[in-house]
Design an enzyme around this catalytic site. Sequence first.
Site, PDB file in Angstrom:
ATOM      1  CB  THR A 118      -0.917   0.019   1.236  1.00  0.00           C
ATOM      2  OG1 THR A 118      -1.716  -1.161   1.223  1.00  0.00           O
ATOM      3  CG2 THR A 118      -1.803   1.246   1.230  1.00  0.00           C
ATOM      4  CB  CYS A 258      -4.898  -2.470   6.503  1.00  0.00           C
ATOM      5  SG  CYS A 258      -3.950  -3.784   5.721  1.00  0.00           S
TER       6      CYS A 258
END
Length: 428
Positions: A118, A258
């Site tokens: 990410t 996350c």
Amino acid sequence: MAHNRKVSVIGLGYVGLPVAVAFGKTQPVIGFDINKNRVQELKDGYDHTLEVEPQDLTAADIEFTDEVSVLRKSDFFIVAVPTPINDARRPDFRPLLSASKTVGQALKKGDIVVFESTVYPGATEEDCVPILEQESGLICGQDFTVGYSPERINPGDKERTFTKIMKIVSGQDQATLDIVADVYASVVTAGIYRASSIKVAEAAKVIENTQRDLNIALMNELSLIFQRMNIDTLDVLEAAGTKWNFLPFRPGLVGGHCIGVDPYYLTHKAELIGYHPEVIQAGRRVNDDMGRTIAQSAIKNLIKDGVNVSSAKVGVLGLTFKENCPDIRNSKVIDIIDEVKSFGVTPLVHDPMADGEEVQREYQVELVTDEQLKDMDLIFVAVAHSLYKEWSMDDYTRMLKPGAHIWDIKGLLDREAFASSSYKLSRI
């Protein structure tokens, strides 16, 4: 197989290992990690993250290594390393840039590098490509190409696994996109979505978790309001949930690597281009403060009951960042623990999934056994592990003093059963 690429996966953690295993069931794969202990563990057929079952690990044709020279046998590199934040809540690209350097040392003409980590939009081409070029002496777009395919691994989820989740893919040109799509389609059964550009794919990933973060922040703020009105938030959400388009989010601790991290990548990039994101950062503040807020409310309740806080016995059930998962990274339960400690109390922390040595090393917290949880004045049920769901009311009350407090952060316990007892059950 719908392709003839030799796949390697760089980074064999919660994301990379399931990817490597999925490909390894259809073709020989190279699995690379800089952690020699991790490589040996996997060679021995064991995964301490519990994401991959031993039989699946054994069935996959994976050459585990920490040698860059082995990577040179590959021509399709999948980079799946962590992208955390630092103490200032800024992106920490050290693992990603280090992995780019490693891959760059193995690159050859015609190779493709796909990043799954990410990042903020633009990072693949602006931050990673220059390192790949520098280390390889090759030119991106001429000698090799890159793509981006955001990971969607959900740790601990045995239903929505890598092959069963729609896979977004992107490439810097059409030919690369076609190859990347074919490679992933050879193992992903849920389908492939072709993003229009690498930046679009990067942005899609980072907003998936930002959206969830903001929705949970709204629930957390509502719970703080309803607590002051003596209204049970979960009752409110159950009532509101009867409307067809009401979204089923619930309040709670937002940790892990996350949801509690990715929004900071987007806000960082936004600030670099001159925009100050108000809504996203407000949501982050609410969620980052929840652990401390819960602990403060619980301690205030003890004080109201005349309990001497300095001598109170406090227990915390669960430390990992989510249920049925051994991962303790960025767990927000530690905020509850630290806040309780600020009142002069060292809580007893219990977690059946966490590794005691890792917890001691990371948080300087010693895990306790079930038997040590006795005569508690206060217990936080912080993580919804299956074990805690299986415990009966008697299992919980055996740990407590008469009239003790329980903060059921995950909404696991039978409120009606506790209502007729001397114990005081609170929910967020």
